[in-house]
Design a protein around this motif. Structure first.
Motif, PDB file in Angstrom:
ATOM      1  N   CYS A  36       0.838  -1.120   0.054  1.00 43.32           N
ATOM      2  CA  CYS A  36       0.195  -0.132  -0.044  1.00 43.32           C
ATOM      3  C   CYS A  36       1.088   1.168   0.146  1.00 43.32           C
ATOM      4  O   CYS A  36       1.586   1.327   0.946  1.00 43.32           O
ATOM      5  N   ASP A  37       0.810   2.022  -0.956  1.00 43.16           N
ATOM      6  CA  ASP A  37       1.745   3.171  -1.005  1.00 43.16           C
ATOM      7  C   ASP A  37       0.884   4.416  -0.780  1.00 43.16           C
ATOM      8  O   ASP A  37       0.106   4.814  -1.784  1.00 43.16           O
ATOM      9  N   VAL A  38       1.192   4.810   0.470  1.00 43.51           N
ATOM     10  CA  VAL A  38       0.276   6.302   0.854  1.00 43.51           C
ATOM     11  C   VAL A  38       0.850   7.571   0.191  1.00 43.51           C
ATOM     12  O   VAL A  38       0.150   8.497   0.548  1.00 43.51           O
ATOM     13  N   VAL A  39       1.621   7.280  -0.605  1.00 45.07           N
ATOM     14  CA  VAL A  39       2.003   8.365  -1.748  1.00 45.07           C
ATOM     15  C   VAL A  39       0.836   8.884  -2.403  1.00 45.07           C
ATOM     16  O   VAL A  39       0.454  10.001  -2.755  1.00 45.07           O
ATOM     17  N   TYR A  40      -0.100   7.798  -2.682  1.00 46.36           N
ATOM     18  CA  TYR A  40      -1.306   7.966  -3.315  1.00 46.36           C
ATOM     19  C   TYR A  40      -2.282   8.067  -2.633  1.00 46.36           C
ATOM     20  O   TYR A  40      -2.780   7.176  -1.466  1.00 46.36           O
ATOM     21  N   ALA A  41      -3.245   9.031  -2.560  1.00 46.53           N
ATOM     22  CA  ALA A  41      -4.110   9.376  -1.720  1.00 46.53           C
ATOM     23  C   ALA A  41      -5.227   8.140  -1.976  1.00 46.53           C
ATOM     24  O   ALA A  41      -5.943   7.919  -0.625  1.00 46.53           O
ATOM     25  N   ALA A  42      -5.578   7.632  -2.837  1.00 46.20           N
ATOM     26  CA  ALA A  42      -6.557   6.454  -2.871  1.00 46.20           C
ATOM     27  C   ALA A  42      -5.857   5.278  -2.122  1.00 46.20           C
ATOM     28  O   ALA A  42      -6.779   4.567  -1.382  1.00 46.20           O
ATOM     29  N   ASP A  43      -4.749   5.010  -2.064  1.00 49.85           N
ATOM     30  CA  ASP A  43      -3.998   4.026  -1.264  1.00 49.85           C
ATOM     31  C   ASP A  43      -4.090   4.358   0.183  1.00 49.85           C
ATOM     32  O   ASP A  43      -4.276   3.376   0.926  1.00 49.85           O
ATOM     33  N   ALA A  44      -4.118   5.502   0.462  1.00 50.95           N
ATOM     34  CA  ALA A  44      -3.895   6.132   1.899  1.00 50.95           C
ATOM     35  C   ALA A  44      -5.549   5.704   2.711  1.00 50.95           C
ATOM     36  O   ALA A  44      -5.823   5.317   3.632  1.00 50.95           O
ATOM     37  N   LEU A  45      -6.207   6.011   1.566  1.00 49.94           N
ATOM     38  CA  LEU A  45      -7.835   5.995   2.119  1.00 49.94           C
ATOM     39  C   LEU A  45      -8.165   4.613   2.217  1.00 49.94           C
ATOM     40  O   LEU A  45      -8.807   4.159   3.154  1.00 49.94           O
ATOM     41  N   PHE A  46      -7.637   3.542   1.491  1.00 50.17           N
ATOM     42  CA  PHE A  46      -7.920   2.249   1.616  1.00 50.17           C
ATOM     43  C   PHE A  46      -7.444   1.799   2.696  1.00 50.17           C
ATOM     44  O   PHE A  46      -7.974   0.964   3.410  1.00 50.17           O
ATOM     45  N   LEU A  47      -6.024   2.066   3.048  1.00 49.84           N
ATOM     46  CA  LEU A  47      -5.545   1.656   4.203  1.00 49.84           C
ATOM     47  C   LEU A  47      -6.334   2.079   5.538  1.00 49.84           C
ATOM     48  O   LEU A  47      -6.390   1.353   6.536  1.00 49.84           O
ATOM     49  N   ILE A  48      -6.695   3.281   5.694  1.00 42.59           N
ATOM     50  CA  ILE A  48      -7.139   3.819   6.753  1.00 42.59           C
ATOM     51  C   ILE A  48      -8.679   3.155   6.874  1.00 42.59           C
ATOM     52  O   ILE A  48      -9.226   2.758   8.118  1.00 42.59           O
ATOM     53  N   ALA A  49      -9.409   3.025   5.820  1.00 40.26           N
ATOM     54  CA  ALA A  49     -10.754   2.029   5.784  1.00 40.26           C
ATOM     55  C   ALA A  49     -10.388   0.811   6.360  1.00 40.26           C
ATOM     56  O   ALA A  49     -11.265   0.097   7.292  1.00 40.26           O
ATOM     57  N   PHE A  50      -9.399   0.113   5.862  1.00 43.09           N
ATOM     58  CA  PHE A  50      -9.021  -1.186   6.157  1.00 43.09           C
ATOM     59  C   PHE A  50      -8.610  -1.473   7.819  1.00 43.09           C
ATOM     60  O   PHE A  50      -8.936  -2.408   8.170  1.00 43.09           O
ATOM     61  N   ALA A  51      -7.871  -0.457   8.193  1.00 40.45           N
ATOM     62  CA  ALA A  51      -7.454  -0.618   9.445  1.00 40.45           C
ATOM     63  C   ALA A  51      -7.985  -0.012  10.444  1.00 40.45           C
ATOM     64  O   ALA A  51      -8.063  -0.577  11.492  1.00 40.45           O
ATOM     65  N   ALA A  52      -9.005   1.061  10.165  1.00 42.43           N
ATOM     66  CA  ALA A  52      -9.841   1.783  11.296  1.00 42.43           C
ATOM     67  C   ALA A  52      -8.772   2.026  12.495  1.00 42.43           C
ATOM     68  O   ALA A  52      -9.024   1.490  13.581  1.00 42.43           O
ATOM     69  N   PRO A  53      -7.727   2.831  12.418  1.00 41.50           N
ATOM     70  CA  PRO A  53      -6.778   2.926  13.242  1.00 41.50           C
ATOM     71  C   PRO A  53      -7.212   3.706  14.170  1.00 41.50           C
ATOM     72  O   PRO A  53      -8.109   4.587  14.592  1.00 41.50           O
ATOM     73  N   ILE A  54      -6.507   3.608  15.603  1.00 43.45           N
ATOM     74  CA  ILE A  54      -6.637   4.529  16.696  1.00 43.45           C
ATOM     75  C   ILE A  54      -5.462   5.528  16.813  1.00 43.45           C
ATOM     76  O   ILE A  54      -5.399   6.313  17.669  1.00 43.45           O
ATOM     77  N   GLY A  55      -4.360   5.111  16.243  1.00 44.31           N
ATOM     78  CA  GLY A  55      -3.261   5.904  16.103  1.00 44.31           C
ATOM     79  C   GLY A  55      -2.442   5.528  14.847  1.00 44.31           C
ATOM     80  O   GLY A  55      -2.723   4.315  14.393  1.00 44.31           O
TER      81      GLY A  55
END
Length: 170
Positions: A36-55
């Motif tokens: 997941c390359d968070v250089v790309y906004a779409a990948d960052a969005l996917f990562l956050i949706a997948f992970a549901a992080p608290i930090g």
């Protein structure tokens, strides 16, 4: 983090390559996202949706040593993308989600500089500024942000010129 009791830790790797330690940690309950390359906004969005992080702990970085007299825009871009640009994408997404903390890795190179690493130093200092701004802006929502700039021996630190005893001791 996992050894300290954190659960649901997600490791994102631009290349999809994971170290043996990361794979072993994954066996102990860590969620792993291989590429997941968070250089790309779409990948960052996917990562956050997948992970549901608290930090979030953002540790990305790329070495792209170039002497300043020959440095081109691509040399700066190559280092800023995985550090500053990626962090800004993640930050822009997670400010709209419940989050307790941001953590970023910077470097002593951001403070002291290093021969051939003006681009790296600038990217790392950009992270310091982003972290401080997040801390100031988001404290009203009880979101913390901090930057870690370890001075550990590494191949990057080993490249800092040291000729005098005082320089070697630093």
């Amino acid at each position: 983090l996992v050894e300290g009791g954190a659960s649901g830790v997600v490791l994102s790797s631009r290349s999809g390559r994971l170290t043996r330690d990361a794979i072993d940690a994954g066996k102990s309950g860590m969620k792993c996202l291989a590429a997941c390359d968070v250089v790309y906004a779409a990948d960052a969005l996917f990562l956050i949706a997948f992970a549901a992080p608290i930090g979030i702990l953002h540790a990305a970085g790329v070495l792209h040593d170039t002497m300043i007299r020959t440095m081109a825009g691509e040399d700066v871009h190559a280092v800023f993308e995985p550090k500053a640009l990626a962090a800004s994408h993640v930050q822009a997404i997670v400010v709209r989600t419940p989050l307790d903390a941001f953590g970023f890795f910077s470097s002593v190179a951001s403070t002291f500089g290093n021969v051939g690493q003006a681009n790296y130093s600038a990217a790392k200092m950009g992270i310091v500024g982003l972290s401080k701004s997040i801390a100031l802006d988001m404290r009203r929502f009880n979101v913390r942000s901090n930057c870690i700039a370890p001075f550990a021996w590494s191949r990057m630190i080993g490249s800092i010129p040291a000729e005098t005893p005082a320089q070697k001791a630093r």
